[in-house]
Enzyme design. Structure first.
Site, PDB file in Angstrom:
ATOM      1  N   TYR A 145       0.817  -1.217   0.000  1.00 52.13           N
ATOM      2  CA  TYR A 145       0.000   0.000   0.000  1.00 52.13           C
ATOM      3  C   TYR A 145       0.850   1.267   0.000  1.00 52.13           C
ATOM      4  CZ  TYR A 145      -4.264  -2.579  -0.003  1.00 52.13           C
ATOM      5  OH  TYR A 145      -5.290  -3.393  -0.405  1.00 52.13           O
ATOM      6  N   ARG A 152       1.506   1.833  -3.603  1.00 49.11           N
ATOM      7  CA  ARG A 152       0.329   2.339  -4.312  1.00 49.11           C
ATOM      8  C   ARG A 152      -0.051   3.747  -3.852  1.00 49.11           C
ATOM      9  NH1 ARG A 152      -4.047  -1.857  -3.799  1.00 49.11           N
ATOM     10  NH2 ARG A 152      -5.155  -0.478  -5.208  1.00 49.11           N
ATOM     11  N   VAL A 185     -10.048   3.078  -4.871  1.00 51.55           N
ATOM     12  CA  VAL A 185      -9.530   3.725  -3.665  1.00 51.55           C
ATOM     13  C   VAL A 185      -8.770   5.006  -4.012  1.00 51.55           C
ATOM     14  CG1 VAL A 185      -9.444   1.546  -2.378  1.00 51.55           C
ATOM     15  CG2 VAL A 185      -7.399   2.316  -3.619  1.00 51.55           C
ATOM     16  N   HIS A 189     -15.041   0.809  -1.133  1.00 49.47           N
ATOM     17  CA  HIS A 189     -13.870   0.003  -0.762  1.00 49.47           C
ATOM     18  C   HIS A 189     -12.777   0.832  -0.090  1.00 49.47           C
ATOM     19  CE1 HIS A 189     -14.969  -3.395  -3.846  1.00 49.47           C
ATOM     20  NE2 HIS A 189     -15.696  -3.437  -2.748  1.00 49.47           N
ATOM     21  N   CYS A 240      -8.412   2.815  18.088  1.00 51.40           N
ATOM     22  CA  CYS A 240      -9.393   3.849  18.492  1.00 51.40           C
ATOM     23  C   CYS A 240     -10.379   4.177  17.382  1.00 51.40           C
ATOM     24  CB  CYS A 240      -8.677   5.111  18.965  1.00 51.40           C
ATOM     25  SG  CYS A 240      -7.863   6.026  17.654  1.00 51.40           S
ATOM     26  N   THR A 261     -15.710  -2.033 -14.517  1.00 48.70           N
ATOM     27  CA  THR A 261     -15.555  -3.056 -13.477  1.00 48.70           C
ATOM     28  C   THR A 261     -15.814  -4.433 -14.085  1.00 48.70           C
ATOM     29  OG1 THR A 261     -16.320  -3.842 -11.316  1.00 48.70           O
ATOM     30  CG2 THR A 261     -17.910  -2.566 -12.610  1.00 48.70           C
TER      31      THR A 261
HETATM   32  C1  BJW Z   1     -11.403  -0.758 -18.852  1.00 51.20           C
HETATM   33  C2  BJW Z   1     -10.266  -0.118 -19.232  1.00 51.20           C
HETATM   34  C3  BJW Z   1     -10.456   1.114 -19.838  1.00 51.20           C
HETATM   35  C4  BJW Z   1      -9.616  -1.914 -18.380  1.00 51.20           C
HETATM   36  N1  BJW Z   1     -11.668   1.552 -20.020  1.00 51.20           N
HETATM   37  N2  BJW Z   1     -12.636  -0.383 -18.988  1.00 51.20           N
HETATM   38  C5  BJW Z   1     -21.178 -13.328  -2.855  1.00 51.20           C
HETATM   39  C6  BJW Z   1     -21.828 -12.334  -2.165  1.00 51.20           C
HETATM   40  C7  BJW Z   1     -21.143 -11.511  -1.267  1.00 51.20           C
HETATM   41  C8  BJW Z   1     -19.776 -11.664  -1.080  1.00 51.20           C
HETATM   42  C9  BJW Z   1     -19.114 -12.654  -1.773  1.00 51.20           C
HETATM   43  C10 BJW Z   1     -19.809 -13.470  -2.638  1.00 51.20           C
HETATM   44  N3  BJW Z   1     -18.933 -14.334  -3.169  1.00 51.20           N
HETATM   45  C11 BJW Z   1     -17.714 -14.082  -2.654  1.00 51.20           C
HETATM   46  C12 BJW Z   1     -17.783 -13.051  -1.790  1.00 51.20           C
HETATM   47  C13 BJW Z   1     -16.637 -12.490  -1.009  1.00 51.20           C
HETATM   48  C14 BJW Z   1     -15.773 -11.460  -1.725  1.00 51.20           C
HETATM   49  C15 BJW Z   1     -15.824 -11.639  -3.220  1.00 51.20           C
HETATM   50  O1  BJW Z   1     -16.537 -10.971  -3.943  1.00 51.20           O
HETATM   51  N4  BJW Z   1     -14.994 -12.519  -3.762  1.00 51.20           N
HETATM   52  C16 BJW Z   1     -14.982 -12.740  -5.223  1.00 51.20           C
HETATM   53  C17 BJW Z   1     -13.574 -12.551  -5.765  1.00 51.20           C
HETATM   54  C18 BJW Z   1     -15.586 -14.069  -5.515  1.00 51.20           C
HETATM   55  N5  BJW Z   1     -16.206 -10.123  -1.353  1.00 51.20           N
HETATM   56  C19 BJW Z   1     -15.790  -9.558  -0.225  1.00 51.20           C
HETATM   57  O2  BJW Z   1     -15.060 -10.127   0.555  1.00 51.20           O
HETATM   58  C20 BJW Z   1     -16.293  -8.161   0.063  1.00 51.20           C
HETATM   59  N6  BJW Z   1     -16.890  -8.122   1.332  1.00 51.20           N
HETATM   60  C21 BJW Z   1     -18.003  -8.798   1.599  1.00 51.20           C
HETATM   61  O3  BJW Z   1     -18.572  -9.467   0.762  1.00 51.20           O
HETATM   62  O4  BJW Z   1     -18.454  -8.654   2.901  1.00 51.20           O
HETATM   63  C22 BJW Z   1     -19.572  -9.444   3.273  1.00 51.20           C
HETATM   64  C23 BJW Z   1     -20.822  -8.663   3.153  1.00 51.20           C
HETATM   65  C24 BJW Z   1     -21.491  -8.592   1.935  1.00 51.20           C
HETATM   66  C25 BJW Z   1     -22.684  -7.886   1.851  1.00 51.20           C
HETATM   67  C26 BJW Z   1     -23.186  -7.306   2.980  1.00 51.20           C
HETATM   68  C27 BJW Z   1     -22.499  -7.375   4.194  1.00 51.20           C
HETATM   69  C28 BJW Z   1     -21.320  -8.065   4.273  1.00 51.20           C
HETATM   70  C29 BJW Z   1     -15.140  -7.155   0.108  1.00 51.20           C
HETATM   71  C30 BJW Z   1     -14.477  -6.981  -1.205  1.00 51.20           C
HETATM   72  C31 BJW Z   1     -13.269  -6.051  -1.070  1.00 51.20           C
HETATM   73  C32 BJW Z   1     -12.513  -5.904  -2.371  1.00 51.20           C
HETATM   74  N7  BJW Z   1     -11.279  -5.238  -2.123  1.00 51.20           N
HETATM   75  C33 BJW Z   1     -10.457  -4.884  -3.258  1.00 51.20           C
HETATM   76  C34 BJW Z   1      -9.157  -4.262  -2.724  1.00 51.20           C
HETATM   77  C35 BJW Z   1      -9.455  -2.857  -2.171  1.00 51.20           C
HETATM   78  C36 BJW Z   1      -8.252  -2.102  -1.793  1.00 51.20           C
HETATM   79  C37 BJW Z   1      -7.235  -1.979  -2.888  1.00 51.20           C
HETATM   80  O5  BJW Z   1      -7.456  -1.262  -3.898  1.00 51.20           O
HETATM   81  O6  BJW Z   1      -6.200  -2.577  -2.729  1.00 51.20           O
HETATM   82  O7  BJW Z   1     -11.149  -3.948  -4.099  1.00 51.20           O
HETATM   83  S1  BJW Z   1     -10.132  -6.246  -4.373  1.00 51.20           S
HETATM   84  C38 BJW Z   1     -10.227  -5.305  -5.848  1.00 51.20           C
HETATM   85  O8  BJW Z   1     -11.359  -5.758  -6.647  1.00 51.20           O
HETATM   86  C39 BJW Z   1     -10.551  -3.874  -5.408  1.00 51.20           C
HETATM   87  C40 BJW Z   1     -11.564  -3.462  -6.449  1.00 51.20           C
HETATM   88  O9  BJW Z   1     -12.323  -2.372  -5.966  1.00 51.20           O
HETATM   89  C41 BJW Z   1     -12.355  -4.723  -6.658  1.00 51.20           C
HETATM   90  C42 BJW Z   1     -13.118  -4.744  -7.969  1.00 51.20           C
HETATM   91  O10 BJW Z   1     -12.250  -4.740  -9.052  1.00 51.20           O
HETATM   92  P1  BJW Z   1     -12.672  -3.991 -10.390  1.00 51.20           P
HETATM   93  O11 BJW Z   1     -12.771  -2.538 -10.138  1.00 51.20           O
HETATM   94  O12 BJW Z   1     -13.825  -4.648 -10.998  1.00 51.20           O
HETATM   95  O13 BJW Z   1     -11.329  -4.209 -11.269  1.00 51.20           O
HETATM   96  P2  BJW Z   1     -10.971  -5.401 -12.269  1.00 51.20           P
HETATM   97  O14 BJW Z   1      -9.521  -5.331 -12.523  1.00 51.20           O
HETATM   98  O15 BJW Z   1     -11.516  -6.681 -11.815  1.00 51.20           O
HETATM   99  O16 BJW Z   1     -11.766  -5.025 -13.610  1.00 51.20           O
HETATM  100  C43 BJW Z   1     -11.424  -3.894 -14.380  1.00 51.20           C
HETATM  101  C44 BJW Z   1     -12.343  -3.863 -15.594  1.00 51.20           C
HETATM  102  O17 BJW Z   1     -12.054  -2.676 -16.321  1.00 51.20           O
HETATM  103  C45 BJW Z   1     -12.138  -5.040 -16.569  1.00 51.20           C
HETATM  104  O18 BJW Z   1     -13.393  -5.575 -16.956  1.00 51.20           O
HETATM  105  C46 BJW Z   1     -11.431  -4.401 -17.765  1.00 51.20           C
HETATM  106  O19 BJW Z   1     -11.798  -4.989 -19.013  1.00 51.20           O
HETATM  107  C47 BJW Z   1     -11.916  -2.986 -17.693  1.00 51.20           C
HETATM  108  N8  BJW Z   1     -10.993  -2.020 -18.242  1.00 51.20           N
HETATM  109  N9  BJW Z   1      -9.169  -0.958 -18.869  1.00 51.20           N
HETATM  110  C48 BJW Z   1     -12.741   0.819 -19.583  1.00 51.20           C
HETATM  111  N10 BJW Z   1      -9.374   1.809 -20.264  1.00 51.20           N
END
Ligand code: BJW
Length: 235
Positions: free
Chosen positions: A56, A59, A92, A108, A119, A176
């Site tokens: 981090y 980043r 983020v 996120h 705290c 996304t």
């Molecule tokens: C372009 C482009 C250009 C490229 N123009 N496009 C079912 C239900 C609920 C939860 C789960 C579930 N199944 C599994 C879970 C658990 C888990 C999860 O989802 N796991 C999966 C991997 C299966 N989820 C969690 O743990 C979450 N918490 C949770 O569920 O708590 C329980 C709860 C739920 C509901 C109510 C109450 C409680 C937390 C998830 C936290 C994710 N954290 C991260 C890191 C954050 C910090 C950091 O930045 O380091 O967040 S992981 C990472 O992925 C980051 C992102 O925000 C997140 C999403 O990624 P994103 O933005 O989609 O990026 P990419 O790379 O995947 O996609 C980019 C896209 O852009 C691509 O399609 C490209 O083609 C495109 N692109 N260039 C336009 N120029």
């Protein structure tokens, strides 16, 4: 295009890609170089806090120098000129704010903030963090962490987001991959509320078939054009 009163825009890493921020799941993305279990889970942080701080810190340094692109500016313009727009970002970085967006939820967390596990205080943070960093509020060391949501943690503001999805009439998902829940399920919630759903992405996302309409291309191209279309419909 019809006129919409309540618009929710979900954004992801693809929106910031052309500002120089790596996406996660593309072939050259962050998860190709780092194991998410080690750097983006509470368990990984417990096992090796120094490695997570290094990840981090690297980043955060990038996030202090990047600038918004045409897609961020177009969304800020949509909010200013159309109204009724809330952006829910998974990113983020602070690029929506830098572009002028006011109504914004960082579900996120934020790279340029730190959180004290002792705290529960939050602090704007632009320098490196370490296990030896004292909390500015309680002065304890060992509790400071990036204010981001890791896998297994509950994203921020889910109650407010749920209310917005229940009442929106247009849901737009931009840059996304649709792999990470609960964000990946928002399209289903919005659709169940009767909203029109549109995806703007480089390629079809995991949930592409759930959207009423899809527009594919780089965000700096498709987002400004989409915003022009929306504002044209209102003009
Ligand atoms: C372009 C482009 C250009 C490229 N123009 N496009 C079912 C239900 C609920 C939860 C789960 C579930 N199944 C599994 C879970 C658990 C888990 C999860 O989802 N796991 C999966 C991997 C299966 N989820 C969690 O743990 C979450 N918490 C949770 O569920 O708590 C329980 C709860 C739920 C509901 C109510 C109450 C409680 C937390 C998830 C936290 C994710 N954290 C991260 C890191 C954050 C910090 C950091 O930045 O380091 O967040 S992981 C990472 O992925 C980051 C992102 O925000 C997140 C999403 O990624 P994103 O933005 O989609 O990026 P990419 O790379 O995947 O996609 C980019 C896209 O852009 C691509 O399609 C490209 O083609 C495109 N692109 N260039 C336009 N120029």
């Amino acid at each position: 295009m019809p006129i919409y009163d309540r618009i929710v825009v979900l954004t992801g890493a693809g929106l910031s890609a052309e500002s120089g921020v790596s996406t996660f799941r593309d072939p050259a993305g962050i998860w190709a170089k780092y194991d998410w279990r080690e750097v983006a889970t509470p368990e990984g942080f417990e096992r090796n806090p120094d490695a997570v701080h290094d990840f981090y810190n690297m980043r955060r340094r990038l996030h202090t120098s990047i600038t918004p692109n045409a897609a961020h500016f177009a969304l800020a313009r949509l909010e200013a000129e159309h109204g009724g727009v809330v952006i829910v970002t998974q990113n983020v970085d602070a690029l929506h704010e830098a572009a002028g967006t006011k109504s914004l939820i960082h579900m996120h967390g934020e790279a340029l903030k730190a959180f004290c596990s002792y705290c529960a205080s939050r602090h704007a943070w632009h320098i490196d963090l370490a296990t030896s960093t004292p909390c500015p509020s309680c002065a304890k060391t060992g509790g400071m962490r990036p204010d981001v949501v890791w896998f297994g943690e509950t994203p921020y503001d889910l109650g407010r987001i749920s209310d917005l999805l229940l009442t929106c009439d247009l849901f737009v998902s931009i840059g996304t991959s649709g792999h990470v829940y609960p964000a990946a399920g928002f399209v289903t919630e919005a659709k169940a509320s009767g909203a029109r759903t549109i995806e703007l992405n480089l390629e079809p996302s995991q949930g592409a078939s759930l959207f009423d309409e899809a527009i594919y291309g780089p965000a700096t191209d498709v987002v400004p054009r989409f915003v022009e279309r929306m504002l044209g419909a209102n003009g």
